[in-house]
Design a protein around this motif. Sequence first.
Motif, PDB file in Angstrom:
ATOM      1  N   LEU A 265       0.829  -1.196   0.000  1.00 47.13           N
ATOM      2  CA  LEU A 265       0.000   0.000   0.000  1.00 47.13           C
ATOM      3  C   LEU A 265       0.868   1.252   0.000  1.00 47.13           C
ATOM      4  CD1 LEU A 265      -2.754  -0.839   2.641  1.00 47.13           C
ATOM      5  CD2 LEU A 265      -3.070  -0.607   0.173  1.00 47.13           C
ATOM      6  N   PRO A 266       0.427   2.313  -0.679  1.00 49.30           N
ATOM      7  CA  PRO A 266       1.152   3.583  -0.566  1.00 49.30           C
ATOM      8  C   PRO A 266       1.040   4.113   0.854  1.00 49.30           C
ATOM      9  CG  PRO A 266      -0.916   3.887  -1.734  1.00 49.30           C
ATOM     10  CD  PRO A 266      -0.757   2.414  -1.555  1.00 49.30           C
ATOM     11  N   SER A 267       2.069   4.782   1.323  1.00 44.33           N
ATOM     12  CA  SER A 267       2.036   5.333   2.678  1.00 44.33           C
ATOM     13  C   SER A 267       1.012   6.461   2.763  1.00 44.33           C
ATOM     14  CB  SER A 267       3.412   5.864   3.063  1.00 44.33           C
ATOM     15  OG  SER A 267       3.376   6.459   4.342  1.00 44.33           O
ATOM     16  N   THR A 268       0.413   6.599   3.935  1.00 47.77           N
ATOM     17  CA  THR A 268      -0.479   7.739   4.145  1.00 47.77           C
ATOM     18  C   THR A 268       0.300   9.000   4.496  1.00 47.77           C
ATOM     19  OG1 THR A 268      -0.804   7.058   6.452  1.00 47.77           O
ATOM     20  CG2 THR A 268      -2.417   6.294   4.836  1.00 47.77           C
ATOM     21  N   CYS A 269       1.603   8.840   4.826  1.00 48.93           N
ATOM     22  CA  CYS A 269       2.468  10.012   5.050  1.00 48.93           C
ATOM     23  C   CYS A 269       3.923   9.569   5.005  1.00 48.93           C
ATOM     24  CB  CYS A 269       2.161  10.666   6.395  1.00 48.93           C
ATOM     25  SG  CYS A 269       3.046  12.233   6.623  1.00 48.93           S
ATOM     26  N   TYR A 270       4.547   9.744   3.853  1.00 50.00           N
ATOM     27  CA  TYR A 270       5.942   9.314   3.693  1.00 50.00           C
ATOM     28  C   TYR A 270       6.881  10.052   4.634  1.00 50.00           C
ATOM     29  CZ  TYR A 270       4.618   6.642  -0.418  1.00 50.00           C
ATOM     30  OH  TYR A 270       4.052   5.724  -1.250  1.00 50.00           O
ATOM     31  N   ASP A 271       6.512  11.267   4.962  1.00 51.95           N
ATOM     32  CA  ASP A 271       7.362  12.100   5.822  1.00 51.95           C
ATOM     33  C   ASP A 271       7.557  11.504   7.216  1.00 51.95           C
ATOM     34  OD1 ASP A 271       8.854  14.354   5.460  1.00 51.95           O
ATOM     35  OD2 ASP A 271       7.454  15.656   6.529  1.00 51.95           O
ATOM     36  N   LYS A 272       6.621  10.654   7.650  1.00 53.28           N
ATOM     37  CA  LYS A 272       6.675  10.105   9.012  1.00 53.28           C
ATOM     38  C   LYS A 272       7.399   8.763   9.095  1.00 53.28           C
ATOM     39  CE  LYS A 272       2.492  12.365  10.768  1.00 53.28           C
ATOM     40  NZ  LYS A 272       1.147  12.153  11.391  1.00 53.28           N
ATOM     41  N   ILE A 273       7.810   8.215   7.954  1.00 50.79           N
ATOM     42  CA  ILE A 273       8.460   6.908   7.963  1.00 50.79           C
ATOM     43  C   ILE A 273       9.849   7.020   8.593  1.00 50.79           C
ATOM     44  CG2 ILE A 273       9.394   5.052   6.523  1.00 50.79           C
ATOM     45  CD1 ILE A 273       7.218   5.699   4.483  1.00 50.79           C
ATOM     46  N   THR A 274      10.134   6.144   9.540  1.00 46.01           N
ATOM     47  CA  THR A 274      11.441   6.114  10.202  1.00 46.01           C
ATOM     48  C   THR A 274      12.212   4.873   9.777  1.00 46.01           C
ATOM     49  OG1 THR A 274      10.661   4.843  12.109  1.00 46.01           O
ATOM     50  CG2 THR A 274      10.421   7.258  12.213  1.00 46.01           C
ATOM     51  N   VAL A 275      13.492   4.859  10.105  1.00 46.38           N
ATOM     52  CA  VAL A 275      14.318   3.683   9.815  1.00 46.38           C
ATOM     53  C   VAL A 275      13.775   2.458  10.538  1.00 46.38           C
ATOM     54  CG1 VAL A 275      16.611   2.652  10.159  1.00 46.38           C
ATOM     55  CG2 VAL A 275      16.413   4.985   9.260  1.00 46.38           C
ATOM     56  N   GLU A 276      13.301   2.640  11.770  1.00 48.22           N
ATOM     57  CA  GLU A 276      12.732   1.519  12.507  1.00 48.22           C
ATOM     58  C   GLU A 276      11.460   1.002  11.830  1.00 48.22           C
ATOM     59  OE1 GLU A 276      12.170  -1.538  14.862  1.00 48.22           O
ATOM     60  OE2 GLU A 276      13.985  -0.301  14.831  1.00 48.22           O
ATOM     61  N   ASP A 277      10.640   1.914  11.304  1.00 48.93           N
ATOM     62  CA  ASP A 277       9.467   1.490  10.543  1.00 48.93           C
ATOM     63  C   ASP A 277       9.880   0.614   9.358  1.00 48.93           C
ATOM     64  OD1 ASP A 277       7.753   2.952  12.176  1.00 48.93           O
ATOM     65  OD2 ASP A 277       7.816   4.719  10.875  1.00 48.93           O
ATOM     66  N   LEU A 278      10.946   1.000   8.712  1.00 44.14           N
ATOM     67  CA  LEU A 278      11.406   0.265   7.539  1.00 44.14           C
ATOM     68  C   LEU A 278      11.987  -1.091   7.913  1.00 44.14           C
ATOM     69  CD1 LEU A 278      12.927   3.310   5.669  1.00 44.14           C
ATOM     70  CD2 LEU A 278      11.023   1.921   4.870  1.00 44.14           C
ATOM     71  N   ARG A 279      12.584  -1.184   9.082  1.00 43.25           N
ATOM     72  CA  ARG A 279      13.069  -2.491   9.543  1.00 43.25           C
ATOM     73  C   ARG A 279      11.886  -3.442   9.754  1.00 43.25           C
ATOM     74  NH1 ARG A 279      16.704   0.500  13.204  1.00 43.25           N
ATOM     75  NH2 ARG A 279      18.767   0.577  12.252  1.00 43.25           N
ATOM     76  N   VAL A 280      10.832  -2.913  10.376  1.00 41.63           N
ATOM     77  CA  VAL A 280       9.622  -3.726  10.579  1.00 41.63           C
ATOM     78  C   VAL A 280       9.041  -4.130   9.224  1.00 41.63           C
ATOM     79  CG1 VAL A 280       7.251  -3.711  11.451  1.00 41.63           C
ATOM     80  CG2 VAL A 280       9.094  -2.689  12.811  1.00 41.63           C
ATOM     81  N   PHE A 281       8.948  -3.163   8.319  1.00 43.86           N
ATOM     82  CA  PHE A 281       8.419  -3.424   6.986  1.00 43.86           C
ATOM     83  C   PHE A 281       9.236  -4.505   6.275  1.00 43.86           C
ATOM     84  CE2 PHE A 281       8.683  -2.440   2.415  1.00 43.86           C
ATOM     85  CZ  PHE A 281       7.352  -2.543   2.051  1.00 43.86           C
TER      86      PHE A 281
END
Length: 268
Positions: free
Chosen positions: A9-25
Amino acid sequence: MCQIKFYMLPSTCYDKITVEDLRVFEDNVNEIKKKDLFLIPNDYYYQRDSKNVTALEYLYECGQNDENTYLLDIISKEKSVDIKYEMIGEQINIGYVAFPKDLLDLEKERLCVYGSKDDIVKVKRFYIMQTKAYGEYLAWIKECFPKLVFHDNAFDSIGKLGKFFDVKEELQRHLIVLCDYAKTIYFECNQREEEAFSVIKARYGIYCSGKGANEKEFKVDYQGGRLTCNPHTKLFTEYSSQRIYFCWGRDGIENHNIIVVKIGGHWK
């Protein structure tokens, strides 16, 4: 095994994505690909978030940073498909993948992997509850209860539970408790069976019993050994003959997970 196509899914706010979010992803994506499919619609790159930013702009036009470089590294290795988001919902056995902080509507949330790898099981449990017969249910069962070990003959008499629609929700409730909580409870109780039964009843309203006064020990062969399998849950009431017989597990057998040996009627 039933396979799911998980769409990004496209993010609802790319500006809020963190490195930790990306690790989970990334962990979620890698776990999905062990048994299912992860796909990126070409449409993904053109959907705008709450700040009017597309993935294409975030990845290539907003200046490089740790977050967008990391995301690009992940998704550049994955398969893209030419499908519009509005068409995905017309397919069967689909799911979604999002970032942990994304805001999702209820329809997508129940089919979405975003908080942790456990969400994969959540999605599969949604689909198992859409089934209409025991055969369809059993096609999903091992995927939906990954912490349970099922004996080869566990389902031989499942039809004795009664009409599928009458027992489906109660059967699901019992299997969830056995899968997600019973092993932990058993060890919290220092492997004292009767105490574990009491805790399961108090917390989850599920009736459990061991060997009755007039019953023999029920045993099955498994991986070269003999398992005693008197413990059982009773569907609906404490006097029910609709039962799930199990063993508390053994050292050396899949991390001491509970072994389900019979789902059906009273063990004769």
